[in-house]
Design a protein around this motif. Structure first.
Motif, short mmCIF file in Angstrom:
data_model
loop_
_atom_site.label_atom_id
_atom_site.label_comp_id
_atom_site.label_asym_id
_atom_site.label_seq_id
_atom_site.Cartn_x
_atom_site.Cartn_y
_atom_site.Cartn_z
N ARG A 12 -7.07 -12.84 -1.40
CA ARG A 12 -5.64 -12.37 -1.39
C ARG A 12 -4.61 -11.35 -1.91
N VAL A 13 -4.08 -10.99 -0.77
CA VAL A 13 -3.15 -9.84 -1.44
C VAL A 13 -1.85 -10.44 -0.52
N VAL A 14 -0.89 -9.85 -0.92
CA VAL A 14 0.49 -10.29 -0.30
C VAL A 14 1.50 -9.40 -0.53
N VAL A 15 1.85 -8.40 0.17
CA VAL A 15 2.62 -7.26 0.51
C VAL A 15 3.90 -7.36 0.99
N LEU A 16 5.25 -6.99 0.28
CA LEU A 16 6.65 -7.58 1.37
C LEU A 16 6.94 -6.50 1.30
N ARG A 17 7.78 -6.13 1.79
CA ARG A 17 9.00 -5.08 2.13
C ARG A 17 10.12 -5.19 2.94
N THR A 18 10.91 -5.15 2.48
CA THR A 18 11.80 -4.57 3.66
C THR A 18 12.42 -3.54 4.62
N VAL A 19 12.53 -3.39 5.88
CA VAL A 19 12.84 -2.17 6.44
C VAL A 19 14.11 -2.21 7.12
N ARG A 20 14.41 -0.90 7.30
CA ARG A 20 15.42 -0.91 8.41
C ARG A 20 14.71 -1.18 10.14
N GLY A 21 15.67 -1.60 10.83
CA GLY A 21 14.85 -1.49 12.13
C GLY A 21 14.70 -3.14 12.24
N THR A 22 14.73 -3.90 14.17
CA THR A 22 14.92 -5.01 14.15
C THR A 22 12.92 -5.23 14.19
N PRO A 23 13.41 -6.40 14.48
CA PRO A 23 11.50 -7.55 14.23
C PRO A 23 10.48 -6.80 15.66
N ASP A 24 11.20 -6.79 16.75
CA ASP A 24 10.50 -5.74 17.77
C ASP A 24 10.18 -4.70 17.74
N GLU A 124 -6.30 -11.26 3.30
CA GLU A 124 -7.44 -12.67 2.23
C GLU A 124 -9.31 -12.43 2.49
N GLY A 125 -9.68 -12.98 1.65
CA GLY A 125 -11.13 -13.43 2.01
C GLY A 125 -11.82 -12.19 0.98
N PHE A 126 -10.92 -11.31 0.12
CA PHE A 126 -12.13 -10.32 -0.32
C PHE A 126 -13.38 -10.96 -0.95
N PRO A 127 -14.26 -10.24 -1.20
CA PRO A 127 -15.65 -10.86 -1.79
C PRO A 127 -15.21 -10.74 -3.37
N ASP A 128 -14.03 -9.93 -3.68
CA ASP A 128 -14.00 -8.89 -5.54
C ASP A 128 -12.78 -8.65 -5.54
N ALA A 129 -12.20 -8.89 -7.33
CA ALA A 129 -11.39 -8.38 -7.43
C ALA A 129 -11.11 -6.76 -7.23
N TRP A 130 -12.16 -6.10 -7.01
CA TRP A 130 -11.76 -4.79 -7.13
C TRP A 130 -11.69 -4.46 -5.95
N THR A 131 -12.26 -4.71 -4.46
CA THR A 131 -12.04 -4.53 -3.09
C THR A 131 -10.41 -4.88 -3.04
N ARG A 132 -10.01 -6.15 -3.28
CA ARG A 132 -8.64 -6.75 -3.71
C ARG A 132 -7.78 -5.26 -4.00
N GLU A 133 -7.90 -5.69 -5.54
CA GLU A 133 -7.00 -4.35 -5.32
C GLU A 133 -6.70 -3.11 -5.01
N GLN A 134 -7.86 -2.75 -4.53
CA GLN A 134 -7.85 -1.36 -3.73
C GLN A 134 -7.15 -1.45 -2.27
N HIS A 135 -6.97 -2.66 -1.88
CA HIS A 135 -6.65 -3.32 -0.43
C HIS A 135 -5.20 -3.50 -0.86
N ALA A 136 -4.54 -4.28 -2.36
CA ALA A 136 -3.38 -4.54 -2.13
C ALA A 136 -2.87 -2.87 -2.66
N ALA A 137 -3.46 -1.87 -3.38
CA ALA A 137 -3.15 -0.88 -3.09
C ALA A 137 -2.37 0.46 -1.94
N GLY A 138 -3.63 -0.15 -0.96
CA GLY A 138 -3.78 0.73 0.37
C GLY A 138 -2.46 0.10 1.14
N TRP A 139 -2.37 -1.40 1.43
CA TRP A 139 -1.52 -1.39 1.81
C TRP A 139 0.03 -1.25 0.99
N ALA A 140 0.57 -1.25 -0.11
CA ALA A 140 1.74 -0.82 -0.26
C ALA A 140 1.72 0.42 -0.25
#
Length: 157
Positions: A12-24, A124-140
Motif C-alpha cells: 500500500r501507498v498513501v499520499v496526502l496533500r492539502t490543496v486550495r480549492g473545493t472538493p468539487d 494498494e495491491g502491489f506485487p513487490d516493494a519496487w513497484t510500490r516505491e515507483q508508484h509512491a514516487a509517481g503519486w507524490a
C-alpha cells in the motif's frame, strides 16, 4: 507471521496533500478529461489523452508522454463514485504490463478544510516493494502538479 506484515507494508501507498480549492473542483480535476490533461502525470511526464466514462463499471484510459517521447498507458474500471468525496478505481498499465503485470486499486478521498481540500490517495495491491516505491514516487510527483493548476483556476473564477 512476519511474512504477512512485510507483505502488507509493500502492498500500500498513501499520499496526502492539502490543496486550495473545493472538493468539487478537485474531484473534477481527477475525473474530467479536459482537466486531467492539464495536470495529471508524474514528474515531467504529462497526460496527453484522457478518456473517462464516469460511472460505476465505466472505464478510463490515460496516455502519458515523457519529454523524451516515452509513451505509457494506464487504464481501469471505476468501482466507486461518491462525488465529490471519494473515487475508487482499478489501475493497470497497458504498456508496462511486463514491468507491472498486476492490477491494483486506487482510492482518492477528498475532505474539505475551509477553502482547501485534503487529498488522500491510497494505492494498494502491489506485487513487490519496487513497484510500490515507483508508484509512491509517481503519486507524490503527480499531486505536486495539482496545486499549480488549482491556483490558476482560482485566479480565473
Amino acid at each position: 507471521m512476519p511474512e504477512p506484515k512485510a507483505r502488507a507494508q509493500t502492498a500500500r501507498v498513501v499520499v496526502l496533500r492539502t490543496v486550495r480549492g473545493t472538493p468539487d473542483l478537485v474531484f473534477r480535476c481527477f475525473t474530467e478529461p479536459s482537466k486531467l490533461v492539464e495536470w495529471f502525470g508524474p514528474g515531467e511526464a504529462r497526460c496527453v489523452d484522457a478518456r473517462v466514462d464516469l460511472r460505476v463499471g465505466g472505464r478510463y484510459r490515460f496516455e502519458f508522454r515523457s519529454p523524451e517521447g516515452e509513451r505509457s498507458v494506464v487504464g481501469g474500471v471505476f468501482r466507486e463514485i461518491d462525488a465529490p468525496r471519494r473515487l475508487r478505481f482499478s489501475w493497470i498499465w497497458e504498456v508496462w504490463k511486463t514491468v507491472v503485470p498486476a492490477e491494483t486499486l486506487v482510492t482518492v478521498e477528498l475532505r474539505p478544510l475551509g477553502h482547501a481540500t485534503e487529498v488522500k490517495v491510497t494505492h494498494e495491491g502491489f506485487p513487490d516493494a519496487w513497484t510500490r516505491e515507483q508508484h509512491a514516487a509517481g503519486w507524490a510527483a503527480t499531486l505536486d502538479c495539482l496545486e499549480p493548476l488549482l491556483r490558476s483556476k482560482e485566479k480565473t473564477t
